[in-house]
Design a protein around this motif. Sequence first.
Motif, mmCIF file in Angstrom:
data_model
loop_
_atom_site.group_PDB
_atom_site.id
_atom_site.type_symbol
_atom_site.label_atom_id
_atom_site.label_comp_id
_atom_site.label_asym_id
_atom_site.label_seq_id
_atom_site.Cartn_x
_atom_site.Cartn_y
_atom_site.Cartn_z
ATOM 1 N N THR A 416 0.821 -1.457 -0.062
ATOM 2 C CA THR A 416 -0.028 0.032 -0.018
ATOM 3 C C THR A 416 0.876 1.117 -0.096
ATOM 4 N N ALA A 417 2.365 1.054 -0.060
ATOM 5 C CA ALA A 417 3.031 2.110 -0.138
ATOM 6 C C ALA A 417 3.067 3.218 0.977
ATOM 7 N N GLY A 418 2.825 2.503 2.227
ATOM 8 C CA GLY A 418 2.675 3.767 3.336
ATOM 9 C C GLY A 418 3.930 4.475 3.616
ATOM 10 N N SER A 419 3.712 5.628 4.317
ATOM 11 C CA SER A 419 4.977 6.357 4.311
ATOM 12 C C SER A 419 4.932 7.244 5.513
ATOM 13 N N GLY A 420 6.117 7.962 5.845
ATOM 14 C CA GLY A 420 6.156 8.982 7.113
ATOM 15 C C GLY A 420 6.506 8.633 8.360
ATOM 16 N N ALA A 421 6.629 7.418 8.827
ATOM 17 C CA ALA A 421 7.053 6.833 10.120
ATOM 18 C C ALA A 421 8.502 7.135 10.330
ATOM 19 N N THR A 422 8.769 7.532 11.752
ATOM 20 C CA THR A 422 10.009 7.933 12.330
ATOM 21 C C THR A 422 10.256 7.348 13.559
#
Length: 929
Positions: A416-422
Amino acid sequence: MSLEDKILYAFATGEVSQAFWGRSDLSKYELGAALIENFYVDYKGGLVSRAGSEITGPAGTQETVKLSRFQGTVADYLLVFTPGKVRFIQNNAYVLEAGKALSSVSGTAFTSNVHGFVAGDLVVLSAASGMTELHGRQFLVDSVTPNTFTVLDEAGTVLDTSAYTASDGTEVAARVYTVPLPYAAEDLYKLDVTQRYNEVRLTHINYERRKMKFNSPTDWEVEIIPGASSAPRPTGLTGTASGTGEAGVSFAVTGVTVDGEESIISRYHLADNIVNYTSTAGSYRLNWDPAPKAVTYNVYRSFVLPNGEEVSQGMDLAYIGSSHGTQFTDNNITPDFTKTPPIIHDPFSENSIETITVLNGGTGYHKESTLSMTGGGSGFVGYPIINTDGEVTGIKIVARGRNYVNPTLTVVDTITAGSGATFEITTSGSTGDMFPSLWRVFQQRGVYIATEGEPAAIWASQPGNLDNHDYSKVTNAGDGYSFTFDSVAVRPIKAALVVRNGMLVFNDEGITQLRAETGKAVSATNALAEPQVYTGISDTPPVAVDLDVLFLTKGGISLNSLLYTEYTESFQMQDLSVLASHLLTSDNQVTRMVPQPDPYKLIWMPREDGTALTLTHVREQEVFGWSRHTTYGNYRDFEVIEEADGLFMYQVVERYLRGTWVQYIERAVPRRDDFTENYWGVDCGVSSVARVGDCSLSGDTATGEVTLTADADFFSASDVGNVVYYAGGKITIDSYTDPRNVIGTYMRDANEVIKFGKTLIPRRAASGDWEIYAPIDELAGLWHLEGETVSINFDGNAELDVVVQDGKVPLVYTSTKVTVGLPYSCRGATLPLVVPNRIVEGQDSKIFDVTPRVSQTRGLAFGDSFDELEEMEDRSDEDWGEEIELRSDVTSITLNSSYTADAQVFWEQKYPLPATLLGFVARIDVGEK
């Protein structure tokens, strides 16, 4: 004049400190001595002169050398650790690689095409003919080219062969087999060496753990011990439900090796649209790809959730079964939450991933996303926990990995191409504080002990898996465990010994026993730590001797024993050095203790000043006798190993020879006093070489002319004139009959005989139990003692003060059994003599004569000081011209003595001949004030 007889015997207390010279009221006073040097205290009674040592070879360094034992199947190996390497000795010879033929030797140049030697290699040269001056000698390689090299001789100078016999191309150089290791000279003292089957574990507080595996004499494999489970984990886990629905479940599989080691779990398999087969008939079938080395597989499952969307990779898993194949069907098996997948744990991983905190959960992530960790390390395995909104809510760490520097974590989502986790990441200890200093095997677990960062801690593996420290979420007895011992201050653990009912842990505050409840093994769920002694130990490792544990107290000022008593279920302490406290001081400490059980029940202890101490230790006879040993040099280390002919003690000895300090490995020769020629009374010595009979031998008579018969071809015509030692007899071969028969004449009658009526027949000697020597006029092979003054035992006679020239010494007359080496004296002195029912303090006394009782002795001298000594008579009832026999009797010796305040008897054996003093009677005159 008032003559009194003073009887002295046994000397079982050994050397006694001068502080006790006035304690004649003590029962052990009569059994003590003021000095015992180079004698053993014989637990059976009396003093026995120590035997000397034979040269094994150079240590190859003037820096620290550490000896250790490797117990082989047939014979042991001596491990010789020097800075940066280890070499191996067996049967008094270095283990060698295949030899390299030398095409020429000229001046300083040794030529051998593509020899492969490097500077610092230790090589052994042989020469059957040609330049025989090189034969059997050992050298360090100096400078090299691809086809030539030079070597350093015993004095550390480049060897020049210009004056030697010309080379004929038959010379051979063989390199001593050497394994490189990282340990520096200053670290060898604290290197812990522990054997387990065919492996040796090497631990040091400043170095990574290593194991050295024996494959063959010239094949030892060294590797850094892996930090976590090395079992490959299964891959390709998939599943098929018996039906669809709204429930969900999570699975994982591990592989189990033949050694019982369990791998990291596979990737989670999440099923979110299945029938809830815990309430409705159904099942779930799993399939996976085989894992290398796995013989079985363990299957783990979460609870089945009614709402499949809530399934995640962070769910707790529990055991539901095992499979020998790569398929498993779950038909509503109840998970066992007392058995969970292993938590992969390496307590000694440097810079492993300790914690991961989610700073920003991001958006749009799929629940089966994976993780990618960068930062130079390896071994990290973890899974993101994704909620129903596609956010990362946490990280499940399965394996922490090691050696990460500034690590960065990325969530990999290919669906699902999630993003933004740090994330914020913390790591564990840094390089240098995670290395254990000790390793022991305790109740089938490998136990590491004391790191720089946690000096009072121990870490035990799972049972049977000596390097697997994994544990479960629910603690069980099969998990690895770790404990930190209580202490007022942080005191590092210095030593550990496994004993019958637990493990003793030592530091400089006291001694603690780790054990479990009676009849049970120590585990993460059953452990007791009980203080035993509130006396700390020195840096010298303790040793176990029979039922006793011997240790030096903090500062090295006393030697104590611990003995476990069933009645109190505790250890009782006894000071074994109270009467010999002068031998153990804080500024001259013992550096090691090495038991030598046979034949004299000794513990050898080198001191910092180069003197060696021995303690004769036999608890049941209450014998704790001390003596000191000196040599022309300094004793630095000892080790006892078992070889083909019994137990042998090896020594590292530092000697000043040829104008420089050198270190040699030497083997202590077993003491023989049956005949004078068999006694080895020199150090760093060599002897004439025998041809050992490799077949059985028999003779037809025990005296006079004898026919010797071998059961295989052995003799040749060149043996005429040679001397055979057989059945206690000594025979000169007069004539040759055939390869199996010779005729000779007894020079000494056989004493190992069988009596048939009035006829004495020598016993048949088995292969290896008889020898033949060629008579010689000089003994060679003494290059290591070039220019030194040596002593000689030639056919049982002694010569002193002979100087070695050109690697050899001349003999007074043609001989067969010859031993040459550095001299030493065996000396002793009584305590000030006291007379029963008489006051002698403050009165001058004079010793008129002594009547010693000796056994197998020759050359022993007595006096009232070392400056005035009278030797025992050599002969008793032998005729002139006959072999001088050893004396085992009582004889009287008149002393040239004077009146002194403290009358003492002194004795000395300065010859390379045996001496055993059982006791004596001293006749003294006690004068008036």
